[in-house]
Design a protein around this motif. Structure first.
Motif, mmCIF file in Angstrom:
data_model
loop_
_atom_site.group_PDB
_atom_site.id
_atom_site.type_symbol
_atom_site.label_atom_id
_atom_site.label_comp_id
_atom_site.label_asym_id
_atom_site.label_seq_id
_atom_site.Cartn_x
_atom_site.Cartn_y
_atom_site.Cartn_z
ATOM 1 N N ASN A 102 10.464 -3.985 -2.271
ATOM 2 C CA ASN A 102 9.891 -2.943 -3.154
ATOM 3 C C ASN A 102 8.792 -4.831 -4.409
ATOM 4 O OD1 ASN A 102 11.726 -1.496 -3.390
ATOM 5 N ND2 ASN A 102 13.336 -2.236 -3.774
ATOM 6 N N GLU A 142 5.275 -3.221 -3.603
ATOM 7 C CA GLU A 142 4.901 -1.716 -3.607
ATOM 8 C C GLU A 142 5.063 -1.875 -5.663
ATOM 9 O OE1 GLU A 142 4.044 0.883 -2.496
ATOM 10 O OE2 GLU A 142 4.087 -0.633 -0.925
ATOM 11 N N ASP A 143 6.015 -2.591 -6.392
ATOM 12 C CA ASP A 143 5.459 -2.912 -7.605
ATOM 13 C C ASP A 143 3.990 -3.970 -8.173
ATOM 14 O OD1 ASP A 143 7.604 -1.382 -8.016
ATOM 15 O OD2 ASP A 143 9.073 -3.600 -8.585
ATOM 16 N N LYS A 197 1.361 -1.226 -7.417
ATOM 17 C CA LYS A 197 1.324 -0.527 -8.329
ATOM 18 C C LYS A 197 0.215 -0.792 -9.910
ATOM 19 C CE LYS A 197 4.870 3.205 -7.098
ATOM 20 N NZ LYS A 197 6.211 3.406 -7.506
ATOM 21 N N ASN A 233 -4.916 0.737 -3.133
ATOM 22 C CA ASN A 233 -3.783 1.205 -2.135
ATOM 23 C C ASN A 233 -4.681 0.899 -1.108
ATOM 24 O OD1 ASN A 233 -2.366 2.966 -1.017
ATOM 25 N ND2 ASN A 233 -4.493 5.341 -1.168
ATOM 26 N N ARG A 251 -0.156 -3.381 3.800
ATOM 27 C CA ARG A 251 1.304 -2.999 3.173
ATOM 28 C C ARG A 251 2.180 -3.277 4.773
ATOM 29 N NH1 ARG A 251 1.753 0.849 -0.644
ATOM 30 N NH2 ARG A 251 0.626 1.548 -1.467
ATOM 31 N N ASN A 290 4.859 -6.284 3.533
ATOM 32 C CA ASN A 290 6.619 -5.810 3.217
ATOM 33 C C ASN A 290 7.394 -6.750 4.858
ATOM 34 O OD1 ASN A 290 6.764 -3.952 1.412
ATOM 35 N ND2 ASN A 290 5.424 -2.496 2.483
#
Length: 84
Positions: free
Chosen positions: A8, A11-12, A15, A20, A26, A30
């Motif tokens: 998380n 992704e935070d 943002k 993107n 990613r 991750n």
């Protein structure tokens, strides 16, 4: 050693940065937590959120210092100087 525990965070950060990135980017962040470096290479691949010096922090600094810094660009590495 480099396994990311909390996906998380990635992704935070993405943002907050308003970007993107590719699926590969990613998946890498991750899965793995940095920074990644080698003594014989003069730069380190930063982690996206971990550590004081991260992709997120350096990208925000670059955006503040350089009004022309494109929003879709990320600062991925930190340069090290070697004095031998």
């Amino acid at each position: 050693m480099y396994k990311r525990e909390d996906k998380n965070l990635v992704e935070d950060a993405l943002k907050r940065l308003g970007v993107n990135p590719s699926v590969t980017f990613r998946e890498f962040y991750n899965q793995y937590e940095g920074p990644f470096w080698e003594e014989h290479v003069p730069f380190a691949l930063l982690d996206i959120v971990e550590e004081e010096h991260s992709i997120e922090s350096y990208t925000f600094i670059s955006r503040q210092e350089h009004a022309f810094f494109p929003k879709q660009y990320l600062v991925l590495s930190e340069m090290f100087l070697s004095f031998r």
